[in-house]
Design a protein around this motif. Structure first.
Motif, PDB file in Angstrom:
ATOM      1  N   LEU A 183       0.843  -1.176   0.000  1.00 24.85           N
ATOM      2  CA  LEU A 183       0.000   0.000   0.000  1.00 24.85           C
ATOM      3  C   LEU A 183       0.880   1.228   0.000  1.00 24.85           C
ATOM      4  N   ASN A 199       2.776   4.705   0.733  1.00 23.22           N
ATOM      5  CA  ASN A 199       3.142   5.338   1.995  1.00 23.22           C
ATOM      6  C   ASN A 199       3.267   6.840   1.808  1.00 23.22           C
ATOM      7  N   THR A 203      -3.010  -4.235   6.769  1.00 20.76           N
ATOM      8  CA  THR A 203      -2.434  -3.085   7.461  1.00 20.76           C
ATOM      9  C   THR A 203      -2.985  -3.049   8.871  1.00 20.76           C
ATOM     10  N   GLN A 235      -6.836   7.223   8.481  1.00 20.83           N
ATOM     11  CA  GLN A 235      -5.781   7.154   7.475  1.00 20.83           C
ATOM     12  C   GLN A 235      -5.618   5.727   6.960  1.00 20.83           C
ATOM     13  N   TRP A 244      -5.884   4.489   3.042  1.00 22.07           N
ATOM     14  CA  TRP A 244      -4.885   3.718   2.298  1.00 22.07           C
ATOM     15  C   TRP A 244      -5.480   2.422   1.756  1.00 22.07           C
ATOM     16  N   THR A 270      -7.204   3.487  -1.331  1.00 22.11           N
ATOM     17  CA  THR A 270      -6.205   3.793  -2.349  1.00 22.11           C
ATOM     18  C   THR A 270      -5.700   2.515  -3.005  1.00 22.11           C
TER      19      THR A 270
END
Length: 687
Positions: free
Chosen positions: A2, A4, A211, A374, A378, A381
């Motif tokens: 993912l 950063n 994550t 956040q 991600w 994303t």
């Protein structure tokens, strides 16, 4: 991997009709066959398995897991961890002829992954590989790999606290931190310790995610080692808005057509919105605008995606995009992790999500739109980089992103804990205030939950603020037997007193599934008119009951569902749920009976369970909740929207422009006093 903080970014844009971005990226049914294709041949599936990034790490992974009691596995999106690790463990005989559990926060993930893994093993679902979700168990005595929702493993732990049927428990998608997941962390950890102390077969725990706060999880599970698995995430260019967007829905529409204008055809778009109504509105707008642009740009295939969507509409999301066209999927956060949609090259992230929010002080349990974390951003994303380089358009500024929570607040710290406390007590954990939560909820929230259970008659508590060890009452034990919110379980238990269990089983089943109404944005008037014949003056619960009765009288006809704008898939699921609830009722020896067309017994039962969700009409013509005095309004979708009954109960509150009551029922104020004398004094309520 993912992206950063070093991911390339382009900041540009504004609001009020201007494009929020002006620098697009350079490239700018339970046995149904699912998106990866259970219909593939066995040979093809084996070839696909071997191409997954995790496959080359198989030997080293097994060596590590073999020697560990607990492990944290971080596998990048698309690495294959969910489908392959249970198979690796089975093939290596680590299961010792016991079950391997792989838990999922969402039922759709448990079912779809089980379908895929069964196909890869050349077996039917329900044999070697099965799944178990609420009201649907597709396993048998031969099952060894069992995908299940975390709530179902929790229910098994009530009868078997050390989980002796299992040799390995895999807790997948751990970053989502649902209530059931967090409770399960503590239960599985305790089971592992008890088995070790008693010299029984060890229980191996594997926690998986794409994550998460790795250190936090590792410490909780006794400094468990962290194993990293390489994925094949392609780079994703992230573009932020230069100014805050006052209307994220409008900004999303503008961005869709900016991408449509600049990107080549067959590069599909995924838009994240918060709920069904918002999504239907956006889908209609995109289709209308696309019609005006049809001569200048490629055709658009626009697909909504949310949990209540009928199955035949959901399948469209996974169908290949016609050559020369572009697919636009408008989805809730269900597309963050639970399902994978091929062809996505561009993600439009509004940065918003609909989430539960509970305030123990006020007693308000709301469903409200709020900022994502956040970590969630991600995850969204990453959807653009599954198959090729992509781009993500964030409809918020980079400073706004920096102010978001790094991780979502665990649901257990922002929801009503009555169900959690009931489950813990049913597990035999009497000192709930000292339970080993990974992130402990507030003492106020736990005590408020205890008080609610006392009002419902589930626990006998004189003073919830000064409690040591607690036990369930006979009523509480019966409530815990149902996989339901305690309020709904209480409704079924009191139905025996009012001779209306048949009706209450139906209503509770309908409340346990997604909406049975399907109201397309472009046919709202037709849908309302078609369903008018089912409307009850006593409220939404009785209206739903009328719809279900008609559905059954037409033998579940798909044509009838289509003509009346009701969701046949959810009605069918409600019928299955009702059957399961009826079986539990029989085990509890609750008498099966019916009140016919008399609505009074039904409304009294609803009052007995929902008295904490009650409101009365004020002199100025507005509603206020009776316990907290919160200003509320009847939801526009309610059959009572244009009415002003003096006193109502409701299923839930939803916060949008106002605080709305959803699923509303007319009740007599005196029934509230009868149902909960400790909550309501015997007095005449204002009208």
């Amino acid at each position: 991997m993912l992206p950063n903080a070093n991911t390339p970014k382009t900041d540009s844009g504004s609001q009020n009709g201007k494009r929020p971005f002006h620098s697009p990226s350079p490239q700018s049914n339970k046995k149904q066959k699912l998106m990866n294709g259970s219909a593939h041949s066995y040979v093809q599936l084996q070839e696909e398995r071997q191409q997954l990034p995790i496959y080359s790490a198989r030997k080293k992974l097994l060596q590590q897991v073999q020697r560990l009691a607990s492990a944290i596995v971080i596998g990048e999106t698309g690495s294959g961890k969910t489908t392959q690790i249970p198979q690796f463990l089975y093939e290596a005989q680590m299961h010792r002829n016991h079950l391997i559990a792989c838990t999922q926060p969402r039922r759709v993930a448990a079912m779809t992954v089980a379908e895929r893994v069964a196909a890869e093993k050349g077996a039917e679902v329900g044999e070697l590989v099965g799944y178990c979700v609420r009201f649907d168990d597709m396993t048998n005595e031969n099952t060894r790999i069992k995908y299940m929702t975390d709530g179902m493993l929790l229910r098994e732990a009530i009868l078997d606290p050390i989980l002796k049927r299992y040799s390995i428990v895999i807790l997948d998608e751990a970053h989502e931190r649902t209530v059931h997941t967090d409770v399960l962390f503590g239960v599985v950890k305790a089971a592992q310790k008890q088995r070790k102390n008693r010299g029984l077969m060890p229980l191996k725990i594997i926690v998986m995610s794409a994550t998460m706060d790795v250190d936090h999880f590792s410490q909780y599970f006794g400094d468990a080692p962290v194993l990293y698995i390489q994925g094949r995430q392609f780079p994703v260019e992230v573009l932020y808005a230069t100014e805050p967007q006052s209307d994220y829905l409008f900004a999303a529409l503008v961005t869709v057509f900016q991408v449509h204008k600049d990107a080549p055809p067959n590069e599909d778009i995924l838009v994240f919105l918060t709920g069904q109504e918002e999504i239907e509105s956006a889908v209609k707008s995109i289709k209308d605008i696309a019609q005006d642009l049809s001569q200048d740009y490629p055709p658009l295939v626009v697909c909504p995606m949310y949990a209540a969507l009928p199955a035949y509409h959901q399948l469209r999301v996974f169908q290949p995009t016609p050559k020369g066209s572009r697919k636009v999927i408008v989805s809730t956060n269900i597309a963050e992790t639970s399902v994978t949609i091929h062809g996505i090259k561009h993600v439009i992230d509004t940065g918003m999500v609909k989430a539960k929010s509970y305030n123990a002080g006020s007693g308000l349990d709301l469903l409200r739109v709020q900022r994502v974390s956040q970590a969630q951003a991600w995850q969204r994303t990453g959807r653009a980089g599954r198959e090729a380089p992509g781009s993500c358009y964030r409809l918020y500024t980079e400073p706004e992103f920096g102010k978001m929570n790094i991780n979502a607040v665990p649901e257990i710290q922002r929801c009503n804990l009555a169900s959690v406390v009931l489950q813990l007590l049913a597990l035999g954990i009497s000192d709930v205030l000292s339970f080993d939560f990974m992130d402990k909820p507030s003492k106020d929230s736990l005590e408020a939950a205890l008080q609610q259970l006392e009002w419902l008659g589930a626990v006998a508590v004189a003073d919830c603020s000064a409690q040591g060890k607690l036990k369930l009452t006979a009523v509480g034990k019966q409530m815990a037997a149902f996989p339901l919110d305690p309020k709904l379980a209480k409704i079924l238990l009191v139905a025996r007193e009012h001779n209306c269990l048949d009706e209450m089983l139906t209503i509770v089943a309908l409340l346990s599934v997604e909406s049975i109404l399907h109201t397309p944005q472009n046919k709202r008037d037709e849908a309302v008119a078609a369903r008018k014949k089912f409307v009850s003056p006593d409220g939404d619960h009785l209206t739903m009951l009328n719809i279900y009765r008609a559905y059954k009288s037409f033998n579940g006809s798909k044509q009838w569902c289509f003509e009346n704008y009701v969701n046949g898939r959810n009605l069918k699921l409600a019928a299955e749920v009702r059957k399961q609830l009826h079986e539990i009722s029989c085990r509890l020896q609750l008498p099966s009976n019916s009140c016919g067309r008399d609505t009074t017994p039904i409304r009294k039962c609803l009052t007995a369970g929902l008295f904490m969700n009650s409101a009365e009409l004020q002199k100025e013509g507005k509603y206020a909740t009776l316990i907290t005095r919160k200003a509320v309004a009847i939801h526009p979708s309610s059959s009572l929207f244009m009415c002003k009954p003096a006193c109502v109960v409701y299923t839930e509150l939803v916060q949008t422009t106002k605080c709305y009551m959803r699923d509303v029922c007319v009740v007599d104020p005196d029934w509230l006093t009868e149902a909960a004398p400790k909550c309501f004094k015997k007095k005449k309520m204002s009208t």
